[in-house]
Design a protein around this motif. Structure first.
Motif, mmCIF file in Angstrom:
data_model
loop_
_atom_site.group_PDB
_atom_site.id
_atom_site.type_symbol
_atom_site.label_atom_id
_atom_site.label_comp_id
_atom_site.label_asym_id
_atom_site.label_seq_id
_atom_site.Cartn_x
_atom_site.Cartn_y
_atom_site.Cartn_z
ATOM 1 N N GLU A 12 0.452 -1.210 -0.217
ATOM 2 C CA GLU A 12 -0.085 0.321 0.044
ATOM 3 C C GLU A 12 0.681 1.648 0.188
ATOM 4 O OE1 GLU A 12 -2.821 -1.502 3.538
ATOM 5 O OE2 GLU A 12 -4.200 -0.668 2.495
ATOM 6 N N ALA A 16 0.536 5.446 -1.864
ATOM 7 C CA ALA A 16 0.338 6.459 -0.373
ATOM 8 C C ALA A 16 0.018 7.519 -1.431
ATOM 9 C CB ALA A 16 1.458 6.468 0.626
ATOM 10 N N ASN A 20 2.380 11.990 0.249
ATOM 11 C CA ASN A 20 2.151 11.665 1.829
ATOM 12 C C ASN A 20 3.358 11.530 2.419
ATOM 13 O OD1 ASN A 20 -0.518 12.227 2.216
ATOM 14 N ND2 ASN A 20 -1.418 10.798 1.013
ATOM 15 N N TYR A 29 0.376 19.937 6.422
ATOM 16 C CA TYR A 29 -0.647 19.221 5.794
ATOM 17 C C TYR A 29 -2.117 20.075 6.167
ATOM 18 C CZ TYR A 29 -4.673 16.481 4.792
ATOM 19 O OH TYR A 29 -5.272 15.894 4.494
ATOM 20 N N GLY A 60 -6.176 5.928 7.245
ATOM 21 C CA GLY A 60 -5.905 7.589 6.888
ATOM 22 C C GLY A 60 -6.017 8.182 7.385
ATOM 23 N N GLY A 62 -3.527 10.111 8.873
ATOM 24 C CA GLY A 62 -2.780 11.587 8.479
ATOM 25 C C GLY A 62 -2.427 12.077 9.275
ATOM 26 N N ASP A 81 -2.571 5.088 9.460
ATOM 27 C CA ASP A 81 -2.108 5.148 8.251
ATOM 28 C C ASP A 81 -0.200 5.060 7.522
ATOM 29 O OD1 ASP A 81 -2.417 8.332 7.645
ATOM 30 O OD2 ASP A 81 -0.993 7.196 6.253
ATOM 31 N N VAL A 82 -0.258 4.289 6.229
ATOM 32 C CA VAL A 82 0.241 3.956 5.876
ATOM 33 C C VAL A 82 1.675 4.716 5.772
ATOM 34 C CG1 VAL A 82 -0.340 4.076 3.512
ATOM 35 C CG2 VAL A 82 0.353 1.287 3.939
ATOM 36 N N SER A 83 1.376 6.175 5.551
ATOM 37 C CA SER A 83 2.821 6.783 5.416
ATOM 38 C C SER A 83 3.726 6.982 6.544
ATOM 39 C CB SER A 83 2.278 7.725 5.039
ATOM 40 O OG SER A 83 3.437 8.833 4.710
ATOM 41 N N MET A 86 3.441 10.711 7.546
ATOM 42 C CA MET A 86 2.407 11.124 8.838
ATOM 43 C C MET A 86 2.409 10.955 9.832
ATOM 44 S SD MET A 86 -0.027 12.878 6.684
ATOM 45 C CE MET A 86 -0.714 13.558 4.846
ATOM 46 N N GLY A 108 -1.805 -0.202 7.351
ATOM 47 C CA GLY A 108 -3.034 0.210 5.967
ATOM 48 C C GLY A 108 -4.617 -0.139 5.847
ATOM 49 N N PHE A 109 -5.698 0.239 5.033
ATOM 50 C CA PHE A 109 -6.525 -0.594 4.928
ATOM 51 C C PHE A 109 -6.435 -1.659 4.453
ATOM 52 C CE2 PHE A 109 -7.224 3.713 2.810
ATOM 53 C CZ PHE A 109 -8.502 4.097 3.510
ATOM 54 N N ARG A 125 -11.427 9.384 6.133
ATOM 55 C CA ARG A 125 -11.696 10.938 5.401
ATOM 56 C C ARG A 125 -10.634 11.134 4.188
ATOM 57 N NH1 ARG A 125 -9.779 16.064 5.849
ATOM 58 N NH2 ARG A 125 -11.604 17.708 5.163
ATOM 59 N N TYR A 126 -11.051 11.611 2.676
ATOM 60 C CA TYR A 126 -9.876 11.564 1.451
ATOM 61 C C TYR A 126 -9.153 10.629 1.926
ATOM 62 C CZ TYR A 126 -12.528 15.197 1.398
ATOM 63 O OH TYR A 126 -13.477 16.989 1.152
ATOM 64 N N ALA A 127 -8.693 9.178 2.217
ATOM 65 C CA ALA A 127 -7.998 8.907 2.094
ATOM 66 C C ALA A 127 -7.917 7.103 0.690
ATOM 67 C CB ALA A 127 -7.406 8.055 3.763
ATOM 68 N N HIS A 130 -6.994 6.106 -2.865
ATOM 69 C CA HIS A 130 -5.430 6.013 -2.856
ATOM 70 C C HIS A 130 -5.697 4.630 -2.903
ATOM 71 C CE1 HIS A 130 -3.568 9.588 -1.565
ATOM 72 N NE2 HIS A 130 -4.136 9.656 -0.679
HETATM 73 C C1 LIG Z 1 -5.456 13.343 1.997
HETATM 74 S S1 LIG Z 1 -4.326 12.418 3.427
HETATM 75 C C2 LIG Z 1 -5.787 12.266 4.358
HETATM 76 C C3 LIG Z 1 -6.083 12.441 6.408
HETATM 77 C C4 LIG Z 1 -7.166 12.717 7.014
HETATM 78 N N1 LIG Z 1 -7.897 11.685 6.947
HETATM 79 C C5 LIG Z 1 -7.605 13.854 7.277
HETATM 80 O O1 LIG Z 1 -8.719 14.045 6.876
HETATM 81 O O2 LIG Z 1 -6.950 15.076 6.771
HETATM 82 C C6 LIG Z 1 -4.177 10.907 3.112
HETATM 83 C C7 LIG Z 1 -3.972 9.645 3.750
HETATM 84 O O3 LIG Z 1 -4.332 8.499 3.425
HETATM 85 C C8 LIG Z 1 -3.275 7.930 3.684
HETATM 86 N N2 LIG Z 1 -3.239 7.092 3.011
HETATM 87 C C9 LIG Z 1 -2.777 6.656 2.177
HETATM 88 N N3 LIG Z 1 -2.853 5.303 1.729
HETATM 89 C C10 LIG Z 1 -3.776 4.599 2.199
HETATM 90 C C11 LIG Z 1 -3.876 3.606 2.508
HETATM 91 N N4 LIG Z 1 -3.741 2.708 1.763
HETATM 92 N N5 LIG Z 1 -4.412 3.080 3.827
HETATM 93 C C12 LIG Z 1 -4.253 3.594 4.931
HETATM 94 N N6 LIG Z 1 -3.615 4.954 5.282
HETATM 95 C C13 LIG Z 1 -3.452 5.487 3.892
HETATM 96 C C14 LIG Z 1 -2.121 8.452 3.227
HETATM 97 O O4 LIG Z 1 -0.411 8.694 4.157
HETATM 98 C C15 LIG Z 1 -2.868 9.791 4.289
HETATM 99 O O5 LIG Z 1 -1.861 10.621 5.542
#
Ligand SMILES: C[S@@+](CC[C@H](N)C(=O)[O-])C[C@H]1O[C@@H](n2cnc3c(N)ncnc32)[C@H](O)[C@@H]1O
Length: 237
Positions: A12, A16, A20, A29, A60, A62, A81-83, A86, A108-109, A125-127, A130
């Protein structure tokens, strides 16, 4: 993760999102993105989704804007979170906040394994964008597994509410209405273009059957007038 040539499960981190994993982006951020966590917590409390006994998993998470606000009003929060970048920022914020009921988990998810009682709320939210659609469907089914029966999934994302034939107009309009060039405090046109080009936001009419198929009933769906953003409140059947 050890990959063999016949591995088909993705790493993942490779999905990501370039930004991120970027120290500078993660550092700024919270100045760019306000998750409006206070309003969100209030709404979830009013809907009796979140309360002092609730267990929450934020996937996710963040920098943890929602996770930290939730920890102040519920029993347990797991912020996933996977990053690593973050996550380091999130751990630093947790240390400074002093909250003892929030755990930051590097997963990760597709890899998070829940322990303890099933969660009352999965928040994301917003994750999810990916992941490509096949993996979104798997991720949604895994979210359902984390929840107790009747538990709630709160999902926000960039989800396109138009037909493919209207995509050029819809995306162009979104990018055109973004006028800021202040990358420290706003999202800029090149960042939005990168999102559309390199990430995996899908259509509402593809995501919603996936949510239902994963074992949820969509109780509320709110769409932005631009057709770019969607927020769902879903209950596990
Ligand atoms: C745009 S940020 C959103 C962070 C937070 N949820 C917010 O609303 O501010 C997207 C986040 O998703 C994480 N992410 C990306 N792919 C992911 C995965 N496969 N599993 C979990 N987290 C993931 C990124 O590392 C990042 O921290």
């Amino acid at each position: 993760m050890t990959r063999t040539p016949d591995s088909w499960w993705p790493d993942e981190i490779e999905h990501a999102g370039r930004e991120n994993l970027d120290e500078l982006h993660v550092e700024r951020y919270d100045s760019k993105e306000d998750a409006d966590a206070g309003t969100e917590i209030h709404r979830l409390q009013e809907a009796a989704v979140l309360g002092p006994t609730s267990g929450v998993v934020d996937l996710g998470a963040g920098t943890g804007q929602f996770a930290l606000a939730a920890a102040a009003v519920c029993r347990r929060v797991v912020a996933v979170d996977v990053s690593p970048v973050m996550l380091a920022r999130l751990r630093d914020k947790i240390d400074r906040n002093g909250a003892s009921n929030i755990e930051a988990v590097h997963a990760g998810f597709l890899t998070y394994r829940h322990s303890g009682p099933p969660a009352d709320l999965v928040y994301s939210r917003y994750a999810l964008h990916h992941l490509p659609d096949f993996w979104k469907a798997i991720a949604l089914a895994r979210m359902a597994d984390v929840l107790r029966p009747g538990g709630v999934l709160r999902l926000w994302d960039v989800v396109y509410g138009f037909e493919p034939a209207d995509a050029q107009r819809g995306i162009d309009a979104w990018i055109a209405e973004t006028t800021s060039t202040d990358v420290d405090h706003d999202w800029t046109r090149p960042e939005l273009a990168e999102h559309v080009r390199d990430e995996h936001s899908t259509f509402t009419w593809l995501l919603e059957p996936m949510i239902e198929r994963a074992g949820f009933h969509i109780v509320e769906a709110d769409y932005s007038p631009s057709g770019i953003f969607a927020r769902y409140l879903c209950r596990k059947r």
